[in-house]
Design a protein around this motif. Structure first.
Motif, mmCIF file in Angstrom:
data_model
loop_
_atom_site.group_PDB
_atom_site.id
_atom_site.type_symbol
_atom_site.label_atom_id
_atom_site.label_comp_id
_atom_site.label_asym_id
_atom_site.label_seq_id
_atom_site.Cartn_x
_atom_site.Cartn_y
_atom_site.Cartn_z
ATOM 1 N N ASN A 92 -27.934 8.716 -61.235
ATOM 2 C CA ASN A 92 -28.378 9.632 -60.180
ATOM 3 C C ASN A 92 -27.958 9.224 -58.540
ATOM 4 O OD1 ASN A 92 -30.266 11.025 -62.020
ATOM 5 N ND2 ASN A 92 -31.668 9.476 -61.987
ATOM 6 N N GLY A 93 -26.700 8.703 -58.719
ATOM 7 C CA GLY A 93 -26.264 8.242 -57.563
ATOM 8 C C GLY A 93 -24.556 8.661 -57.581
ATOM 9 N N PRO A 94 -24.163 7.792 -56.553
ATOM 10 C CA PRO A 94 -22.461 7.977 -56.388
ATOM 11 C C PRO A 94 -21.508 7.538 -57.663
ATOM 12 C CG PRO A 94 -23.146 6.095 -55.064
ATOM 13 C CD PRO A 94 -24.307 6.617 -55.921
ATOM 14 N N PHE A 123 -17.753 10.360 -48.735
ATOM 15 C CA PHE A 123 -18.469 8.743 -48.932
ATOM 16 C C PHE A 123 -20.019 9.147 -49.232
ATOM 17 C CE2 PHE A 123 -14.813 8.123 -46.333
ATOM 18 C CZ PHE A 123 -13.832 7.387 -47.245
ATOM 19 N N CYS A 124 -20.775 8.482 -49.975
ATOM 20 C CA CYS A 124 -22.115 8.305 -50.161
ATOM 21 C C CYS A 124 -22.667 7.574 -49.120
ATOM 22 C CB CYS A 124 -22.283 7.498 -51.351
ATOM 23 S SG CYS A 124 -24.202 7.234 -51.642
ATOM 24 N N ASP A 125 -23.851 8.159 -48.191
ATOM 25 C CA ASP A 125 -24.580 7.519 -47.282
ATOM 26 C C ASP A 125 -26.068 7.220 -47.868
ATOM 27 O OD1 ASP A 125 -25.809 9.899 -47.317
ATOM 28 O OD2 ASP A 125 -25.211 10.589 -45.301
ATOM 29 N N GLY A 126 -26.223 7.126 -49.012
ATOM 30 C CA GLY A 126 -27.440 6.967 -49.436
ATOM 31 C C GLY A 126 -28.533 8.369 -49.391
ATOM 32 N N THR A 127 -28.049 9.323 -48.991
ATOM 33 C CA THR A 127 -29.060 10.476 -49.048
ATOM 34 C C THR A 127 -29.454 11.120 -50.395
ATOM 35 O OG1 THR A 127 -27.845 11.270 -46.994
ATOM 36 C CG2 THR A 127 -28.922 12.960 -48.041
ATOM 37 N N HIS A 128 -28.936 10.582 -51.264
ATOM 38 C CA HIS A 128 -29.130 11.051 -52.843
ATOM 39 C C HIS A 128 -30.700 10.443 -53.001
ATOM 40 C CE1 HIS A 128 -26.998 7.062 -53.357
ATOM 41 N NE2 HIS A 128 -27.997 6.904 -54.126
ATOM 42 N N ASN A 129 -30.809 9.544 -52.362
ATOM 43 C CA ASN A 129 -32.237 8.906 -52.738
ATOM 44 C C ASN A 129 -33.507 9.596 -51.947
ATOM 45 O OD1 ASN A 129 -31.764 6.642 -54.436
ATOM 46 N ND2 ASN A 129 -31.028 5.494 -52.452
ATOM 47 N N CYS A 173 -19.669 10.442 -52.730
ATOM 48 C CA CYS A 173 -20.935 11.389 -52.975
ATOM 49 C C CYS A 173 -20.600 12.048 -54.141
ATOM 50 C CB CYS A 173 -21.132 11.871 -51.864
ATOM 51 S SG CYS A 173 -22.474 13.180 -51.881
ATOM 52 N N ARG A 174 -21.782 12.078 -54.966
ATOM 53 C CA ARG A 174 -21.982 13.019 -55.857
ATOM 54 C C ARG A 174 -22.855 14.150 -56.074
ATOM 55 N NH1 ARG A 174 -23.197 11.768 -62.182
ATOM 56 N NH2 ARG A 174 -24.490 10.248 -61.214
ATOM 57 N N CYS A 175 -23.749 13.850 -55.056
ATOM 58 C CA CYS A 175 -24.854 14.852 -54.924
ATOM 59 C C CYS A 175 -24.471 16.028 -54.094
ATOM 60 C CB CYS A 175 -26.253 14.112 -54.436
ATOM 61 S SG CYS A 175 -26.040 13.603 -52.647
ATOM 62 N N GLY A 176 -23.704 15.723 -52.983
ATOM 63 C CA GLY A 176 -23.507 16.788 -52.209
ATOM 64 C C GLY A 176 -23.979 17.005 -50.987
ATOM 65 N N SER A 177 -25.077 15.885 -50.894
ATOM 66 C CA SER A 177 -25.878 15.961 -49.738
ATOM 67 C C SER A 177 -25.473 14.824 -48.577
ATOM 68 C CB SER A 177 -27.365 15.609 -50.170
ATOM 69 O OG SER A 177 -27.913 16.650 -50.818
ATOM 70 N N SER A 178 -24.564 14.288 -48.745
ATOM 71 C CA SER A 178 -24.090 13.119 -48.008
ATOM 72 C C SER A 178 -23.476 13.942 -46.556
ATOM 73 C CB SER A 178 -22.870 12.257 -48.240
ATOM 74 O OG SER A 178 -22.440 11.266 -47.454
ATOM 75 N N SER A 179 -23.929 13.065 -45.335
ATOM 76 C CA SER A 179 -23.336 13.782 -44.069
ATOM 77 C C SER A 179 -22.026 12.991 -43.756
ATOM 78 C CB SER A 179 -24.510 13.466 -42.904
ATOM 79 O OG SER A 179 -24.821 12.063 -42.757
HETATM 80 S S1 FES Z 1 -24.209 10.501 -54.033
HETATM 81 FE FE1 FES Z 1 -24.518 11.778 -52.449
HETATM 82 S S2 FES Z 1 -25.572 10.740 -50.608
HETATM 83 FE FE2 FES Z 1 -25.038 9.125 -52.391
#
Ligand code: FES
Length: 63
Positions: free
Chosen positions: A10-12, A50-56, A40-46
């Motif tokens: 459930n993360g990057p 790169f992942c910025d933790g927004t997946h949480n 980023c794998r969720c598509g929500s990172s700003s």
């Molecule tokens: S996987 Fe998308 S913000 Fe972390």
């Protein structure tokens, strides 16, 4: 050198090794010289790709 890519639950995607990350135009993105980066794998990172933790925050659930 071997590059290792790990899927975080459930993360990057964690990428370990010597890699270059380029944008859609082929321009190289700054990875800060880190030996490990998170994509980023969720598509929500700003700060894609790169992942910025927004997946949480968004409660990303990987299939
Ligand atoms: S996987 Fe998308 S913000 Fe972390």
């Amino acid at each position: 050198m071997t590059v290792k890519i790990s899927v975080r639950p459930n993360g990057p995607l964690l990428v370990e090794g010597d890699v270059e990350v380029c944008d859609a135009t082929g321009a190289r993105l700054d990875t800060g010289g880190k030996p490990k980066i998170a994509l980023c794998r969720c598509g929500s990172s700003s700060s894609k790709p790169f992942c910025d933790g927004t997946h949480n925050k968004v409660g990303f659930q990987a299939p």
